[in-house]
Design a protein around this motif. Structure first.
Motif, short mmCIF file in Angstrom:
data_model
loop_
_atom_site.label_atom_id
_atom_site.label_comp_id
_atom_site.label_asym_id
_atom_site.label_seq_id
_atom_site.Cartn_x
_atom_site.Cartn_y
_atom_site.Cartn_z
N MET A 144 -50.38 -26.07 20.96
CA MET A 144 -48.90 -26.01 21.73
C MET A 144 -48.39 -25.59 20.56
O MET A 144 -48.27 -25.61 18.99
CB MET A 144 -49.40 -27.76 22.18
N TYR A 145 -46.89 -25.08 21.15
CA TYR A 145 -45.54 -25.02 20.88
C TYR A 145 -45.00 -25.37 21.69
O TYR A 145 -44.81 -25.08 22.43
CB TYR A 145 -46.02 -23.58 20.07
N ASN A 146 -42.81 -25.57 21.11
CA ASN A 146 -42.75 -25.02 21.73
C ASN A 146 -42.37 -23.92 22.36
O ASN A 146 -41.57 -23.06 21.37
CB ASN A 146 -41.09 -26.28 21.04
N ASP A 147 -41.24 -23.97 23.34
CA ASP A 147 -40.65 -22.30 23.78
C ASP A 147 -39.64 -22.16 23.48
O ASP A 147 -38.93 -20.82 23.40
CB ASP A 147 -40.54 -22.81 25.32
N TYR A 148 -38.60 -23.48 22.79
CA TYR A 148 -37.60 -23.27 21.84
C TYR A 148 -38.47 -22.23 20.35
O TYR A 148 -38.49 -22.66 19.89
CB TYR A 148 -36.83 -23.65 21.81
N GLU A 149 -37.36 -21.48 20.10
CA GLU A 149 -38.31 -20.25 18.55
C GLU A 149 -37.06 -20.22 17.43
O GLU A 149 -35.56 -20.69 18.67
CB GLU A 149 -38.45 -18.71 18.90
N THR A 150 -37.12 -20.30 16.27
CA THR A 150 -36.17 -20.50 15.59
C THR A 150 -35.82 -18.84 15.51
O THR A 150 -35.92 -17.70 15.74
CB THR A 150 -36.89 -20.53 14.40
N ALA A 151 -34.71 -18.56 15.14
CA ALA A 151 -33.60 -17.52 14.56
C ALA A 151 -34.52 -16.93 14.09
O ALA A 151 -34.77 -17.39 12.93
CB ALA A 151 -31.84 -17.49 15.13
N PRO A 152 -34.56 -15.05 14.24
CA PRO A 152 -35.23 -14.27 13.78
C PRO A 152 -34.57 -14.35 12.22
O PRO A 152 -35.93 -14.30 10.98
CB PRO A 152 -34.94 -12.62 14.33
N GLU A 222 -43.05 -20.34 14.10
CA GLU A 222 -41.83 -19.32 14.18
C GLU A 222 -41.41 -20.20 15.03
O GLU A 222 -40.17 -19.92 15.75
CB GLU A 222 -42.59 -18.07 15.34
N ASN A 223 -42.02 -21.14 16.71
CA ASN A 223 -41.14 -22.37 16.96
C ASN A 223 -40.44 -23.96 16.24
O ASN A 223 -41.54 -23.94 15.41
CB ASN A 223 -42.38 -22.55 17.86
N ILE A 224 -39.97 -24.75 16.80
CA ILE A 224 -39.61 -25.54 16.43
C ILE A 224 -40.18 -26.66 16.24
O ILE A 224 -39.65 -27.53 16.16
CB ILE A 224 -38.22 -25.99 17.12
N GLY A 225 -41.20 -26.27 17.46
CA GLY A 225 -42.33 -27.85 17.93
C GLY A 225 -44.03 -26.73 17.53
O GLY A 225 -43.50 -26.52 18.31
N SER A 226 -44.98 -27.38 17.01
CA SER A 226 -46.10 -26.70 17.44
C SER A 226 -46.96 -28.03 17.15
O SER A 226 -46.76 -28.86 16.20
CB SER A 226 -46.29 -25.99 16.13
N ARG A 227 -48.20 -28.08 17.39
CA ARG A 227 -49.46 -29.02 16.95
C ARG A 227 -50.56 -28.28 16.95
O ARG A 227 -50.61 -26.73 18.70
CB ARG A 227 -49.55 -30.37 17.27
N LEU A 228 -51.38 -28.74 16.47
CA LEU A 228 -52.70 -27.71 16.81
C LEU A 228 -54.15 -29.10 17.11
O LEU A 228 -54.38 -29.66 15.74
CB LEU A 228 -52.92 -27.29 16.03
N LEU A 229 -54.49 -29.27 17.92
CA LEU A 229 -55.77 -30.07 17.93
C LEU A 229 -57.49 -30.09 18.14
O LEU A 229 -57.86 -28.94 18.28
CB LEU A 229 -55.97 -30.95 18.87
N PHE A 230 -57.60 -30.18 16.67
CA PHE A 230 -59.40 -30.18 16.47
C PHE A 230 -59.97 -31.06 16.43
O PHE A 230 -59.68 -32.26 16.39
CB PHE A 230 -59.82 -29.42 14.97
N PRO A 231 -61.06 -31.33 17.07
CA PRO A 231 -61.94 -32.17 17.23
C PRO A 231 -62.19 -33.49 16.19
O PRO A 231 -62.71 -34.50 16.02
CB PRO A 231 -63.38 -31.68 17.38
N SER A 232 -62.09 -32.89 15.01
CA SER A 232 -62.62 -33.45 13.51
C SER A 232 -60.66 -33.49 12.92
O SER A 232 -60.56 -34.87 12.31
CB SER A 232 -62.59 -32.68 12.40
N CYS A 233 -59.53 -33.17 13.48
CA CYS A 233 -58.34 -33.67 12.91
C CYS A 233 -57.08 -32.94 13.40
O CYS A 233 -57.92 -31.97 14.53
CB CYS A 233 -58.21 -32.89 11.27
N ASN A 234 -55.45 -33.30 13.12
CA ASN A 234 -54.89 -32.79 14.41
C ASN A 234 -53.92 -32.87 13.49
O ASN A 234 -53.05 -33.02 12.47
CB ASN A 234 -55.01 -33.44 15.65
#
Length: 507
Positions: A144-152, A222-234
């Motif tokens: 998952m990640y936030n719609d807002y991106e950091t300026a290039p 590249e985005n101002i918020g993000s997460r990645l979920l795995f069964p074993s960690c996040n």
């Protein structure tokens, strides 16, 4: 006011506050996955075992205070295993509420599925007809990640700040008792960043770290918020406080000013994060970050003792130590069958290397320096005294040396798997370097360098660290070799200046 009116007011107040709490703190659904590989029938033994498992995980006596529990029900082929993990900052009450909702929700969303997983902000729950306990799982990731991106123009800086902070958090979390860590990065004049990493406590330390690094490697920096979920960690980062800071000891890191961040919005999910390869870039970043921090301490601190490139190499009783390692030339010559080509196992910039076997059966690697090599007597003695003083499992061990007959010979322990470059740059052999092994090799190199820079009696700067100078033993453990370029620091010395470039030049 009558007692009846008072009772009504108290009742209404209690009802409203209870309703508000239920609404405000209701677990937030994130994602679920039904494997859809095999199904069970409603009245089957597996169905009964699964209900027993759910009842165990959601019972009043479950381990909500620790935020983790695993359970098993039935016997093969109808065995069911499962677990829940609550976020490390939630209260036992909120953990219980989340797990109870998870059981009801997963039964509805994954009807008759033999394997499923469900995620909320506050917890996750999974079950399977295979064992899920103590098994590292980095498949089926959900990004998952936030719609807002950091300026290039600011992406590189932002990624560097976030990646560095999260990598440090991963190492610290993997070494903690709970496998959970939050961190706050305070960027002066701009919005703060909040980080969270967590593993299931049934993993080994190495598996937890591997999982977290894999998760971090898949984030959208590249985005101002993000997460990645795995069964074993996040892993997760945001520019707003998404965890209960009062329930955890959050370390605050002061960072250089990053770019201004846009206001946060609800993250937009995108399926992915199924990467099964840990990019070498993050491993290089880890080791370089550690080495640079150690080197920075050595070179940037106030100089307490001045030396020069021409300063004597030997200190105190080092000559006695070196003399005790001197070997008879004829013994070395016989061990290598008079430096037979059949015994030759390598060639470096300063000479050739042969495998030798002494009469007692000890196998050694004999480094015979070329008479025309750039390494003079000073460098030779330097390597002898340096390696003789070092005792660490990630450093190659010096067995002895010889200076007879104009020969300069170093005798090391024999390391059977040659050097790291022998595997890295061979299209067939590099397949043996699966990612867990690569991580352990990088960790071993880091430990060896940490010993050289910080923990050994003499501070040593190698100055020619490269893959051909990393030897691998029979268990593929790395050993740093070739100290001909090394610089020895004095006991109280924290800084040194050089007047010539050393090391291997890039092509």
């Amino acid at each position: 006011m009558s007692s009846q009116a008072s009772f009504i007011l108290i009742f209404l107040f209690s009802f409203l506050t209870t309703s508000f709490r239920t609404t405000a703190e209701s677990p937030s659904f994130v994602h679920h996955l039904c494997r859809n590989t095999t199904r069970y029938s409603a009245n089957s033994i597996y169905s009964t075992n699964l209900k027993t498992l759910w009842s165990s995980l959601s019972s009043a006596n479950a381990s909500y205070s620790t935020g983790f529990q695993n359970a098993t029900a039935g016997q093969a082929p109808n065995l069911v295993t499962g677990l829940f993990l609550c976020r490390g900052d939630v209260s036992p009450e909120d953990c219980r509420d989340c797990v109870s909702l998870s059981v009801k929700d997963i039964a509805a969303k994954c009807t008759n599925q033999r394997e499923a997983i469900i995620y909320y902000d506050e917890c996750m729950l999974r079950y399977s007809d295979q064992s899920v306990f103590s098994n590292l799982t980095v498949a089926d990731g959900f990004l998952m990640y936030n719609d807002y991106e950091t300026a290039p123009k600011d992406v590189d800086l932002f990624k560097k700040l976030a990646l560095t902070t999260m990598t440090e958090a991963a190492f610290e979390a993997a070494n903690s008792s709970r496998y959970f860590l939050t961190r706050k990065a305070k960027a002066i004049d701009f919005k703060d960043l909040y980080f969270l990493v967590q593993c299931t406590p049934d993993l080994t330390r190495d598996d937890c770290l591997f999982c977290l690094l894999e998760s971090i490697n898949g984030l959208h920096f590249e985005n101002i918020g993000s997460r990645l979920l795995f069964p074993s960690c996040n892993s997760r980062y945001e520019n707003y406080k998404f965890y209960n800071e009062t329930e955890v000891n959050t370390t605050t890191t002061i960072l250089p000013s990053p770019p201004p961040l846009a206001a946060s919005t609800t993250p937009r999910p995108r399926k992915g994060g199924n990467s099964k390869v840990l990019a070498i870039a993050i491993l290089v970043a880890i080791i370089m970050a550690l080495l640079l921090s150690i080197a920075g301490y050595c070179f940037l601190a106030k100089r307490k003792k001045k030396t020069s490139d021409n300063a004597p190499t030997f200190y105190g009783d080092d000559l006695t130590t070196v003399d005790s390692l001197q070997l008879d030339y004829r013994t070395i010559q016989a061990a290598t069958n008079d430096y037979s080509e059949n015994n030759k196992i390598g060639q470096g910039g300063f000479g050739e290397v042969y495998k030798g076997t002494f009469l007692n059966g000890t196998e050694v690697a004999v480094k015979r320096l070329s008479k025309s090599s750039g390494q003079g007597e000073t460098e030779f003695k330097n390597e002898v005294v340096v390696v003789a003083k070092l005792q660490h499992r990630n450093l190659v061990k010096l067995m002895g040396f010889s200076l007879e007959r104009e020969e300069r010979i170093l005798v090391y322990e024999y390391v059977p798997n040659k050097s790291l470059d022998y595997f890295l740059f061979d299209s067939t052999k590099k397949g043996q370097l699966y990612w867990t092994r690569r991580y352990k090799i990088v960790e071993g190199i880091t430990r060896g360098m940490l010993y050289l820079h910080q923990d050994s009696r003499l501070t040593i700067i190698h100055r020619d660290l490269k893959t051909s100078n990393i030897l691998l033993d029979g268990d593929m453990n790395p050993k740093i070799a070739d100290f001909g370029m090394a610089r020895i620091f004095g006991m109280e010395q924290t800084q040194e200046n050089t007047n010539r470039i050393v090391g291997t030049h890039s092509q």
